[in-house]
Design an enzyme around this catalytic site. Sequence first.
Site, PDB file in Angstrom:
ATOM      1  N   GLY A  44       4.208  -3.228  -1.787  1.00  0.00           N
ATOM      2  CA  GLY A  44       5.571  -3.696  -2.019  1.00  0.00           C
ATOM      3  C   GLY A  44       6.318  -2.746  -2.944  1.00  0.00           C
ATOM      4  O   GLY A  44       7.450  -2.323  -2.650  1.00  0.00           O
ATOM      5  N   ALA A 251       0.080   5.917   0.216  1.00  0.00           N
ATOM      6  CA  ALA A 251       1.517   5.597   0.227  1.00  0.00           C
ATOM      7  C   ALA A 251       2.317   6.378   1.268  1.00  0.00           C
ATOM      8  O   ALA A 251       3.538   6.248   1.316  1.00  0.00           O
ATOM      9  CB  ALA A 251       2.169   5.770  -1.152  1.00  0.00           C
ATOM     10  N   ALA A 252       1.652   7.151   2.123  1.00  0.00           N
ATOM     11  CA  ALA A 252       2.400   7.863   3.173  1.00  0.00           C
ATOM     12  C   ALA A 252       3.060   6.852   4.120  1.00  0.00           C
ATOM     13  O   ALA A 252       4.220   7.011   4.505  1.00  0.00           O
ATOM     14  CB  ALA A 252       1.477   8.792   3.954  1.00  0.00           C
ATOM     15  N   GLY A 253       2.324   5.799   4.476  1.00  0.00           N
ATOM     16  CA  GLY A 253       2.891   4.772   5.356  1.00  0.00           C
ATOM     17  C   GLY A 253       4.019   4.022   4.666  1.00  0.00           C
ATOM     18  O   GLY A 253       5.025   3.663   5.295  1.00  0.00           O
ATOM     19  N   ASP A 254       3.873   3.784   3.372  1.00  0.00           N
ATOM     20  CA  ASP A 254       4.925   3.082   2.619  1.00  0.00           C
ATOM     21  C   ASP A 254       6.182   3.956   2.536  1.00  0.00           C
ATOM     22  O   ASP A 254       7.311   3.459   2.639  1.00  0.00           O
ATOM     23  CB  ASP A 254       4.438   2.749   1.201  1.00  0.00           C
ATOM     24  CG  ASP A 254       3.201   1.862   1.222  1.00  0.00           C
ATOM     25  OD1 ASP A 254       3.072   1.031   2.143  1.00  0.00           O
ATOM     26  OD2 ASP A 254       2.353   2.002   0.313  1.00  0.00           O
TER      27      ASP A 254
END
Length: 313
Positions: A44, A251-254
């Site tokens: 988040g 955190a690449a996808g985030d």
Amino acid sequence: MTQTPAIVVLGSLNMDLLLRVPRVPGAGETLLGHSLQLLPGGKGGNQAVGCARQGARVRLLARIGRDADGQALREALARDGIALDALQQDETEPTGRALVMLEDSAQNRIVVLPGANARLALDDAALARQLQGAQYLVTQLETPLPVVLQAVAAARRAGCKVMFNPSPMLPLPDALWPQIDTLVLNEVEAAAYAGGEVATPAQAAAAGRALRARGVAQVVVTLGALGAVTVEQGGCRFQPALRVRAVDTTAAGDTFTGALAVALAQGSSLAQAAARGVRASAVCVTRIGAQVSIPTAAEADAQPEALPAQDLP
Ligand code: RIB
């Protein structure tokens, strides 16, 4: 759309314990690691930072504990200008933590201890106010599923689009799919939810079509170093990734999700928004850590143009 996009992110906040290791130990094995760092993370929080650094006005609905980790996370988010008026503080549970084991090969393995995230609770009247004027609600599954479903329903009532990233994977009710405007998921999640193998753009397109058949309006399947596939009514397209030297994919996808949400809220097409996501995540993987690695819009702009998207049958 020229005005600043407004996005509400509902999701987890974790302090990431980033343990750098030559490789993950096998069962019963002891290994010497390289280093341990405490860095802000949580899907988040990462997606909120991803949206904010791409230029959106962001409000985060999340829960921390009354402890030093929670305070550090709060301060980091405030530095990105994220509205924290709806950030809750749990009196007994600690702030969420994630053990991120990062190998020299850039592979990572993550275990999350949800802590306060598991006690996030929302109020319908407050949600209606918090979603007012927002173009997108962006959410994932590191907070309780009933709360995610409550927020999705509130977003629909408020006329706010829903971007959903079903990570970590959970069994989901059939009634959720038609409430999703944009579903963003990686190849592992796409295979699990749609069935079948997802390793190639054609397989990702097939998975995306299967998920659209359940009622999702548009689907984006990320394929790591290959790129991303968009699936919408008009057809399927493959957006190749940029070629970079990845050191940490945390955190690449985030980052991709945040950039995708902002681009869509700014009026870009799904294919243009995926190209934006690919450029932003290309920067993220060249840096170590979650929130500290997420690029600004200017940093993403400084990347070479992504290769043109290709139509898929
Ligand atoms: O998506 C990466 C994130 O997953 C990490 O920051 C970790 O906190 C886990 O939530």
